[in-house]
Design a protein around this motif. Structure first.
Motif, mmCIF file in Angstrom:
data_model
loop_
_atom_site.group_PDB
_atom_site.id
_atom_site.type_symbol
_atom_site.label_atom_id
_atom_site.label_comp_id
_atom_site.label_asym_id
_atom_site.label_seq_id
_atom_site.Cartn_x
_atom_site.Cartn_y
_atom_site.Cartn_z
ATOM 1 N N ALA A 32 142.174 102.216 37.754
ATOM 2 C CA ALA A 32 143.454 102.676 37.869
ATOM 3 C C ALA A 32 144.203 101.578 38.141
ATOM 4 O O ALA A 32 145.445 101.147 37.964
ATOM 5 N N GLY A 33 143.661 100.514 39.006
ATOM 6 C CA GLY A 33 144.212 98.989 39.384
ATOM 7 C C GLY A 33 144.721 98.482 38.085
ATOM 8 O O GLY A 33 145.619 97.744 38.338
ATOM 9 N N ALA A 34 143.732 98.182 37.311
ATOM 10 C CA ALA A 34 143.912 97.340 36.330
ATOM 11 C C ALA A 34 145.172 98.090 35.333
ATOM 12 O O ALA A 34 146.098 97.314 34.914
ATOM 13 N N ALA A 35 145.160 99.500 35.350
ATOM 14 C CA ALA A 35 146.307 100.152 34.498
ATOM 15 C C ALA A 35 147.595 99.823 35.455
ATOM 16 O O ALA A 35 148.504 99.350 34.640
ATOM 17 N N ALA A 36 147.690 99.703 36.770
ATOM 18 C CA ALA A 36 148.875 99.675 37.615
ATOM 19 C C ALA A 36 149.273 97.999 37.305
ATOM 20 O O ALA A 36 150.263 97.988 37.124
ATOM 21 N N ALA A 37 148.375 97.199 37.113
ATOM 22 C CA ALA A 37 148.693 95.536 36.803
ATOM 23 C C ALA A 37 149.220 95.669 35.369
ATOM 24 O O ALA A 37 150.200 94.941 35.487
ATOM 25 N N ASP A 38 148.459 96.291 34.513
ATOM 26 C CA ASP A 38 149.062 95.997 33.221
ATOM 27 C C ASP A 38 150.477 96.889 33.074
ATOM 28 O O ASP A 38 151.196 96.480 32.101
ATOM 29 N N THR A 39 150.772 97.774 33.667
ATOM 30 C CA THR A 39 152.149 98.644 33.604
ATOM 31 C C THR A 39 153.185 97.768 34.443
ATOM 32 O O THR A 39 154.265 98.291 34.403
ATOM 33 N N TRP A 40 152.782 96.955 35.225
ATOM 34 C CA TRP A 40 153.911 96.362 36.193
ATOM 35 C C TRP A 40 154.557 95.317 35.364
ATOM 36 O O TRP A 40 153.975 94.489 34.560
ATOM 37 N N PRO A 41 155.831 95.279 35.233
ATOM 38 C CA PRO A 41 157.071 96.211 35.892
ATOM 39 C C PRO A 41 157.123 97.382 35.061
ATOM 40 O O PRO A 41 157.125 97.283 33.935
ATOM 41 N N SER A 42 157.280 98.490 35.764
ATOM 42 C CA SER A 42 157.552 99.850 35.176
ATOM 43 C C SER A 42 159.010 100.288 34.907
ATOM 44 O O SER A 42 159.266 101.237 34.463
ATOM 45 N N ARG A 43 159.784 99.268 35.454
ATOM 46 C CA ARG A 43 161.320 99.422 35.135
ATOM 47 C C ARG A 43 162.048 98.135 35.458
ATOM 48 O O ARG A 43 161.490 97.207 35.741
ATOM 49 N N PRO A 44 163.223 97.937 35.114
ATOM 50 C CA PRO A 44 163.929 96.783 35.267
ATOM 51 C C PRO A 44 163.876 96.051 36.439
ATOM 52 O O PRO A 44 163.789 96.710 37.506
ATOM 53 N N LEU A 45 163.792 94.779 36.309
ATOM 54 C CA LEU A 45 163.619 93.978 37.446
ATOM 55 C C LEU A 45 165.204 93.541 37.926
ATOM 56 O O LEU A 45 165.966 93.135 36.973
ATOM 57 N N ARG A 46 165.581 93.150 39.066
ATOM 58 C CA ARG A 46 166.569 92.365 39.665
ATOM 59 C C ARG A 46 166.162 91.029 40.348
ATOM 60 O O ARG A 46 165.159 91.176 41.195
ATOM 61 N N ILE A 47 167.077 89.999 39.910
ATOM 62 C CA ILE A 47 167.044 88.942 40.735
ATOM 63 C C ILE A 47 168.337 88.701 41.489
ATOM 64 O O ILE A 47 169.134 88.642 41.031
ATOM 65 N N ILE A 48 168.079 88.633 43.020
ATOM 66 C CA ILE A 48 168.938 88.527 43.572
ATOM 67 C C ILE A 48 169.496 87.065 44.022
ATOM 68 O O ILE A 48 168.609 86.156 44.148
ATOM 69 N N SER A 60 170.230 79.197 36.816
ATOM 70 C CA SER A 60 169.044 79.199 36.641
ATOM 71 C C SER A 60 168.459 80.576 36.338
ATOM 72 O O SER A 60 167.521 80.980 35.507
ATOM 73 N N ALA A 61 169.028 81.361 37.213
ATOM 74 C CA ALA A 61 168.450 82.845 37.338
ATOM 75 C C ALA A 61 168.916 83.516 36.016
ATOM 76 O O ALA A 61 168.129 84.282 35.381
ATOM 77 N N ARG A 62 169.995 83.198 35.537
ATOM 78 C CA ARG A 62 170.570 84.069 34.390
ATOM 79 C C ARG A 62 169.682 83.468 33.090
ATOM 80 O O ARG A 62 169.506 84.264 32.256
ATOM 81 N N VAL A 63 169.493 82.161 32.974
ATOM 82 C CA VAL A 63 168.679 81.639 31.990
ATOM 83 C C VAL A 63 167.197 82.208 31.903
ATOM 84 O O VAL A 63 166.698 82.861 30.776
ATOM 85 N N LEU A 64 166.801 82.240 33.098
ATOM 86 C CA LEU A 64 165.265 82.961 33.113
ATOM 87 C C LEU A 64 165.108 84.545 33.135
ATOM 88 O O LEU A 64 164.347 84.869 32.519
ATOM 89 N N ALA A 65 166.256 85.192 33.418
ATOM 90 C CA ALA A 65 166.368 86.568 33.081
ATOM 91 C C ALA A 65 166.281 86.947 31.743
ATOM 92 O O ALA A 65 165.716 87.757 31.271
ATOM 93 N N GLU A 66 166.943 86.042 30.834
ATOM 94 C CA GLU A 66 167.248 86.175 29.509
ATOM 95 C C GLU A 66 165.687 85.962 28.927
ATOM 96 O O GLU A 66 165.332 86.486 27.901
ATOM 97 N N VAL A 67 165.200 84.875 29.477
ATOM 98 C CA VAL A 67 164.084 84.370 28.606
ATOM 99 C C VAL A 67 162.892 85.519 28.956
ATOM 100 O O VAL A 67 161.859 85.599 28.063
ATOM 101 N N GLY A 73 158.718 93.029 29.203
ATOM 102 C CA GLY A 73 158.976 93.981 28.630
ATOM 103 C C GLY A 73 159.948 94.947 29.335
ATOM 104 O O GLY A 73 160.071 96.396 29.300
ATOM 105 N N GLN A 74 160.712 94.321 30.276
ATOM 106 C CA GLN A 74 161.841 95.261 30.908
ATOM 107 C C GLN A 74 163.187 94.314 30.986
ATOM 108 O O GLN A 74 162.773 92.959 30.909
ATOM 109 N N ASN A 75 164.228 94.673 31.112
ATOM 110 C CA ASN A 75 165.349 93.987 31.532
ATOM 111 C C ASN A 75 165.393 93.502 32.730
ATOM 112 O O ASN A 75 164.529 93.912 33.775
#
Length: 336
Positions: A32-48, A60-67, A73-75
Motif C-alpha cells: 500500500a505504501g509503495a502504491a501510494a508513492a507510485d500514485t503521488w501526485p494524485s492531482r495537480p500541484l501548485r507552486i506558490i 523560474s517557477a513557470r519554467v519548471l512547472a512546464e518541464v 503526470g499532473q499539471n
C-alpha cells in the motif's frame, strides 16, 4: 481433554498462523505504501510564488512547472501570492496541508523572521527542502553622470563625505538594503539607504542622479548598463557575468564577504509529502536544471541554474538565515 502432544501441535499451528498473518499484514502495508508513492501526485500541484508575476523566482517557477509537470503526470500550476515582503505567500504555503503544494522561496523568506520575530512561520520548522533552483547576482551601479568610475572611487568618495552618498534600494529590509548595510560595514563607510517601492520606482531617480548608487538585480540593470545610462562597478556573483564584460566581482576586488545573490529554492510544507515524493521531486528538479532547454530559458531570465540537493539546501537556508540575522542585529535594523 486433549493429550499433551495434541496441545503442543495446536500451539505450534497457532503460532505459525500468527506469524504468517503478521507477515501478510506487513506485506500488505508495504504494498500500500509503495502504491501510494507510485500514485503521488494524485492531482495537480501548485507552486506558490510569494511575489507578483515577473522576476527571477516567478520565471523560474513557470519554467519548471512546464518541464516537470509531464514527468509527474499532473499539471503544475503557478499561483502568485504577493504581499508583505513575501510573508503572505510563504505563510500560506506553510499552512497548506493538502500534500500537493510547493513553495518557490527566496532570500526574503529567511530575512523576514529576523526583522519580524512574530511573523508566524519558521523556515526550518515549517518546510522540507526540495532543492535550490536559481541564483542571480546583484550589481552595484552608479548613474552614468557620476564621476565615480570604480569601486575604489566610490569608497574614496564615501570616506571623504561620510553619510553624503545615498544607496537606493527596493525597500527597507530587502536583500538590496541589507547588501548596502553589509557593504558599509565591510568597507568602513557610512552610506545613507533610501528605500523605494521596488526597483522600477527607484530606477528613474538612479538614472537621473538623485541617488548616488544602488544594488540592483541583474535583469533590472542590464539594458541600462548597455545603453550607457548606468555604470556597473561590481557584481556579487562568484564568477564574472558574461553579459557585463569587464565588470569585476567583489571577490576579485578583495571583498569576498559581499558575495550576495538573490536565490530561489523549491520547498514543501513540512511533513505533507512523503520522503519518496520529495526524493522524486529532487531528482526531477536536478534533471531539469541540467537540461539545455531549461538552462537557455533561465539565461533569458537573467538567472543561473543552481542545483543543490535536499540536505545541502536545508543547510544553505539555515546559513542564510544566520547571516542576515547577524547583519540585522549588528546594524540595528528594525521595521515598524
Amino acid at each position: 481433554m486433549a493429550s499433551a502432544p495434541a496441545r503442543t501441535a495446536a500451539l505450534v499451528i497457532s503460532r505459525r498462523r500468527a506469524i504468517w498473518g503478521g507477515a501478510l499484514c506487513a506485506a500488505g502495508m508495504a504494498t500500500a505504501g509503495a502504491a501510494a508513492a507510485d500514485t503521488w501526485p494524485s492531482r495537480p500541484l501548485r507552486i506558490i510564488v510569494p511575489f507578483p508575476p515577473g522576476g527571477g523566482a516567478d520565471g523560474s517557477a513557470r519554467v519548471l512547472a512546464e518541464v516537470m509537470g509531464p514527468q509527474l503526470g499532473q499539471n503544475v500550476i503557478v499561483e502568485n501570492r504577493p504581499g508583505a515582503g513575501s510573508a503572505i505567500g510563504v505563510t500560506a504555503a506553510a499552512q497548506s496541508r493538502d500534500g500537493h503544494t510547493l513553495l518557490m522561496g527566496s532570500n526574503s523568506m529567511v530575512i523576514n523572521p529576523a526583522l519580524q520575530p512574530a511573523i508566524g512561520y519558521d523556515v526550518e520548522r515549517d518546510f522540507d527542502a526540495v532543492g535550490m533552483v536559481s541564483a542571480q547576482p546583484l550589481v552595484l551601479v552608479v548613474p552614468a553622470s557620476s564621476s565615480i568610475q570604480s569601486l575604489d572611487g566610490l569608497l574614496a568618495e564615501a570616506k571623504a563625505k561620510p553619510g553624503q552618498l545615498s544607496t537606493g534600494n527596493s525597500g527597507y529590509g530587502t536583500l538590496a538594503h541589507l547588501t548596502s548595510e553589509l557593504f558599509a560595514a565591510q568597507t568602513g563607510t557610512t552610506l545613507t539607504p533610501v528605500p523605494y517601492k521596488g526597483e522600477s520606482a527607484l530606477m528613474p531617480d538612479l538614472i537621473g542622479g538623485l541617488v548616488s548608487a544602488g544594488f540592483l538585480n541583474l535583469p533590472s540593470v542590464i539594458a541600462h548598463v548597455r545603453s550607457g545610462r548606468l555604470r556597473a562597478l561590481a557584481v556579487s556573483s562568484p564568477q564574472p557575468v558574461p553579459d557585463l564584460p569587464g565588470v569585476p566581482t567583489f571577490r576579485a576586488l578583495n571583498y569576498p564577504g559581499l558575495e550576495v545573490q538573490g536565490w530561489a529554492a523549491m520547498l514543501a510544507p513540512k511533513d505533507t509529502i512523503a520522503a519518496e515524493g520529495l526524493g522524486r521531486l529532487e531528482r526531477l528538479l536536478a534533471a531539469a536544471l541540467a537540461s539545455e532547454p531549461v538552462q537557455k530559458r533561465f539565461a533569458a531570465l537573467g538567472v543561473m541554474p543552481t542545483p543543490l540537493g535536499r540536505q545541502a539546501t536545508g543547510q544553505f537556508l539555515k546559513d542564510e538565515a544566520a547571516r542576515y540575522a547577524a547583519v540585522i542585529k549588528a546594524r540595528n535594523i528594525k521595521v515598524d
